[in-house]
Design a protein around this motif. Structure first.
Motif, PDB file in Angstrom:
ATOM      1  N   PRO A 102       0.832  -1.204   0.000  1.00 13.56           N
ATOM      2  CA  PRO A 102       0.000   0.000   0.000  1.00 13.56           C
ATOM      3  C   PRO A 102       0.868   1.256   0.000  1.00 13.56           C
ATOM      4  O   PRO A 102       1.896   1.334   0.663  1.00 13.56           O
ATOM      5  N   ALA A 103       0.451   2.242  -0.768  1.00  8.84           N
ATOM      6  CA  ALA A 103       1.232   3.468  -0.891  1.00  8.84           C
ATOM      7  C   ALA A 103       0.324   4.598  -1.334  1.00  8.84           C
ATOM      8  O   ALA A 103      -0.821   4.382  -1.736  1.00  8.84           O
ATOM      9  N   ASP A 104       0.841   5.820  -1.230  1.00  5.85           N
ATOM     10  CA  ASP A 104       0.135   6.983  -1.740  1.00  5.85           C
ATOM     11  C   ASP A 104       0.582   7.268  -3.165  1.00  5.85           C
ATOM     12  O   ASP A 104       1.710   6.953  -3.562  1.00  5.85           O
ATOM     13  N   VAL A 105      -0.322   7.884  -3.929  1.00  5.51           N
ATOM     14  CA  VAL A 105      -0.019   8.288  -5.295  1.00  5.51           C
ATOM     15  C   VAL A 105      -0.241   9.785  -5.406  1.00  5.51           C
ATOM     16  O   VAL A 105      -1.277  10.306  -5.001  1.00  5.51           O
ATOM     17  N   ARG A 106       0.759  10.478  -5.954  1.00  4.32           N
ATOM     18  CA  ARG A 106       0.637  11.914  -6.201  1.00  4.32           C
ATOM     19  C   ARG A 106       0.807  12.160  -7.695  1.00  4.32           C
ATOM     20  O   ARG A 106       1.764  11.683  -8.309  1.00  4.32           O
ATOM     21  N   VAL A 107      -0.142  12.893  -8.266  1.00  4.95           N
ATOM     22  CA  VAL A 107      -0.099  13.217  -9.690  1.00  4.95           C
ATOM     23  C   VAL A 107      -0.052  14.726  -9.835  1.00  4.95           C
ATOM     24  O   VAL A 107      -0.836  15.446  -9.206  1.00  4.95           O
ATOM     25  N   THR A 108       0.868  15.193 -10.661  1.00  5.72           N
ATOM     26  CA  THR A 108       1.022  16.617 -10.928  1.00  5.72           C
ATOM     27  C   THR A 108       0.892  16.858 -12.424  1.00  5.72           C
ATOM     28  O   THR A 108       1.504  16.134 -13.227  1.00  5.72           O
ATOM     29  N   VAL A 109       0.079  17.828 -12.812  1.00  4.93           N
ATOM     30  CA  VAL A 109      -0.044  18.221 -14.212  1.00  4.93           C
ATOM     31  C   VAL A 109       0.864  19.418 -14.450  1.00  4.93           C
ATOM     32  O   VAL A 109       0.794  20.422 -13.729  1.00  4.93           O
ATOM     33  N   LEU A 110       1.738  19.288 -15.456  1.00  5.82           N
ATOM     34  CA  LEU A 110       2.674  20.343 -15.809  1.00  5.82           C
ATOM     35  C   LEU A 110       2.237  21.006 -17.104  1.00  5.82           C
ATOM     36  O   LEU A 110       1.778  20.333 -18.029  1.00  5.82           O
ATOM     37  N   ASP A 111       2.389  22.319 -17.185  1.00  2.05           N
ATOM     38  CA  ASP A 111       2.013  23.040 -18.399  1.00  2.05           C
ATOM     39  C   ASP A 111       3.091  22.859 -19.469  1.00  2.05           C
ATOM     40  O   ASP A 111       4.123  22.206 -19.229  1.00  2.05           O
ATOM     41  N   PRO A 112       2.892  23.398 -20.684  1.00  7.27           N
ATOM     42  CA  PRO A 112       3.882  23.200 -21.747  1.00  7.27           C
ATOM     43  C   PRO A 112       5.286  23.690 -21.413  1.00  7.27           C
ATOM     44  O   PRO A 112       6.253  23.271 -22.052  1.00  7.27           O
ATOM     45  N   HIS A 113       5.426  24.566 -20.394  1.00  8.97           N
ATOM     46  CA  HIS A 113       6.741  25.067 -19.992  1.00  8.97           C
ATOM     47  C   HIS A 113       7.347  24.236 -18.866  1.00  8.97           C
ATOM     48  O   HIS A 113       8.448  24.541 -18.392  1.00  8.97           O
ATOM     49  N   GLY A 114       6.626  23.199 -18.416  1.00 13.28           N
ATOM     50  CA  GLY A 114       7.126  22.367 -17.338  1.00 13.28           C
ATOM     51  C   GLY A 114       6.788  22.850 -15.953  1.00 13.28           C
ATOM     52  O   GLY A 114       7.272  22.292 -14.954  1.00 13.28           O
ATOM     53  N   ASP A 115       5.952  23.879 -15.852  1.00 12.27           N
ATOM     54  CA  ASP A 115       5.555  24.406 -14.550  1.00 12.27           C
ATOM     55  C   ASP A 115       4.302  23.686 -14.056  1.00 12.27           C
ATOM     56  O   ASP A 115       3.359  23.459 -14.831  1.00 12.27           O
ATOM     57  N   PRO A 116       4.238  23.320 -12.770  1.00 14.87           N
ATOM     58  CA  PRO A 116       3.050  22.639 -12.239  1.00 14.87           C
ATOM     59  C   PRO A 116       1.848  23.569 -12.203  1.00 14.87           C
ATOM     60  O   PRO A 116       1.955  24.737 -11.815  1.00 14.87           O
ATOM     61  N   VAL A 117       0.687  23.037 -12.594  1.00 15.40           N
ATOM     62  CA  VAL A 117      -0.546  23.831 -12.572  1.00 15.40           C
ATOM     63  C   VAL A 117      -1.568  23.253 -11.604  1.00 15.40           C
ATOM     64  O   VAL A 117      -2.453  23.968 -11.141  1.00 15.40           O
ATOM     65  N   THR A 118      -1.480  21.963 -11.283  1.00 22.20           N
ATOM     66  CA  THR A 118      -2.375  21.348 -10.318  1.00 22.20           C
ATOM     67  C   THR A 118      -1.780  20.024  -9.867  1.00 22.20           C
ATOM     68  O   THR A 118      -1.030  19.393 -10.618  1.00 22.20           O
ATOM     69  N   THR A 119      -2.112  19.651  -8.635  1.00 21.17           N
ATOM     70  CA  THR A 119      -1.610  18.377  -8.102  1.00 21.17           C
ATOM     71  C   THR A 119      -2.643  17.776  -7.167  1.00 21.17           C
ATOM     72  O   THR A 119      -3.426  18.505  -6.543  1.00 21.17           O
TER      73      THR A 119
END
Length: 291
Positions: A36-53
């Motif tokens: 069992p573990a946690d999962v973290r997902v981050t969406v990066l914009d076209p410049h590689g900057d995170p926009v949501t997680t």
């Protein structure tokens, strides 16, 4: 190598159930093996900057589903192909133990004019070309993979997996076609039937820039310690023979393949086309192992 708690092969699935100019939703399904573990997902914009997680527990099933809202996303269009990236991480005790972010490509099993013959040099060249284009993962099709291809992937750090992402490059307008250029993938060959030199024939302008719309009929002459193994151009509608020395370029390019003879020496290739400055290339054929 990943640890005992990891995301398995094909363990990340991304969909976009909602897409809009003001709000979009990215749904990411992640499978986890090991514990069992946690999962973290981050969406990066076209410049590689995170926009949501988002972060959640994978649970007893080893599967996590996360919906990530993205506001005012830069949408993909043919004239503005914006691409976002979803990065999935597995955390145990708050520490990241596995991450999936792959730049991959799908490649067919053949080698152009050489057909489906599996020669070590051609397999290595395939992986080098993908690596040079920015890929770090590969999926093949149809036939079983050769040991030479797998060895090349190990040496060049290319994973035998799949993914999605596109590199970017600066483009400059080309001028009128002026000359031919020969670009070999090796500088020397080993005498015998098993080595090959893949030479890219290019149509360039006066400044040496590729002319991408140039279709010309080129003639190849080979002399010395080798022979012309095959020619091609990648055009699925072209019926030029793979074995004859005259062939057309497509998108300004056409490959020619040289095979060394049994004796050491030099093999020369000259390519000519009407109205263009010809190009000549000479490669050493050595009796020992090539570099």
């Amino acid at each position: 190598m990943t640890g005992p708690v990891r995301i398995p092969l094909w363990g990340v699935h991304v969909t976009t159930p909602e897409i809009g100019a003001r709000r979009s939703t990215v749904r990411v399904e992640v499978s986890v093996e090991g514990a069992p573990a946690d999962v973290r997902v981050t969406v990066l914009d076209p410049h590689g900057d995170p926009v949501t997680t988002r972060r959640t527990a994978a649970g007893a099933t080893g599967r996590a589903v996360l919906d990530l809202p993205v506001r005012s996303a830069a949408l993909w269009f043919p004239d503005s192909p914006h691409l976002c990236t979803a990065r999935a991480e597995v955390l145990v005790g708050g520490r990241v133990v596995d991450t999936v972010k792959i730049t991959g490509g799908c490649d067919q099993h053949d080698h152009g004019p050489l057909g489906v013959v599996a020669l070590d040099r051609s397999e290595e060249r395939r992986v080098k070309l993908l690596k040079a284009a920015g890929f770090n993962a590969l999926r093949t099709a149809h036939n079983p993979t050769t040991p030479a291809l797998l060895d090349a992937c190990d040496r060049l750090a290319v994973a035998f997996r799949d993914g999605r992402e596109i590199g970017r490059t600066a483009l400059r307008a080309a001028g009128a076609r002026a000359a031919l250029r020969l670009v070999p993938d090796v500088r020397s060959l080993t005498a015998g039937r098993d080595d090959l030199a893949h030479v890219l024939v290019e149509v360039v302008d006066a400044h040496g820039r590729l002319v991408p719309d140039a279709t010309v009929q080129a003639g190849s002459e080979v002399g010395g310690a080798g022979e012309l193994a095959g020619v091609a151009n990648g055009n699925p509608y072209n019926v030029d023979s793979f074995r004859r020395p005259r062939h057309h370029t497509w998108h300004g390019r056409a490959p020619a393949v040289l095979r060394p003879g049994e004796q050491a020496g030099h093999v020369g290739l000259t390519v000519m086309a009407p109205g263009l400055r010809p190009a000549t290339l000479t490669l050493a054929v050595e009796s020992g192992k090539s570099e």
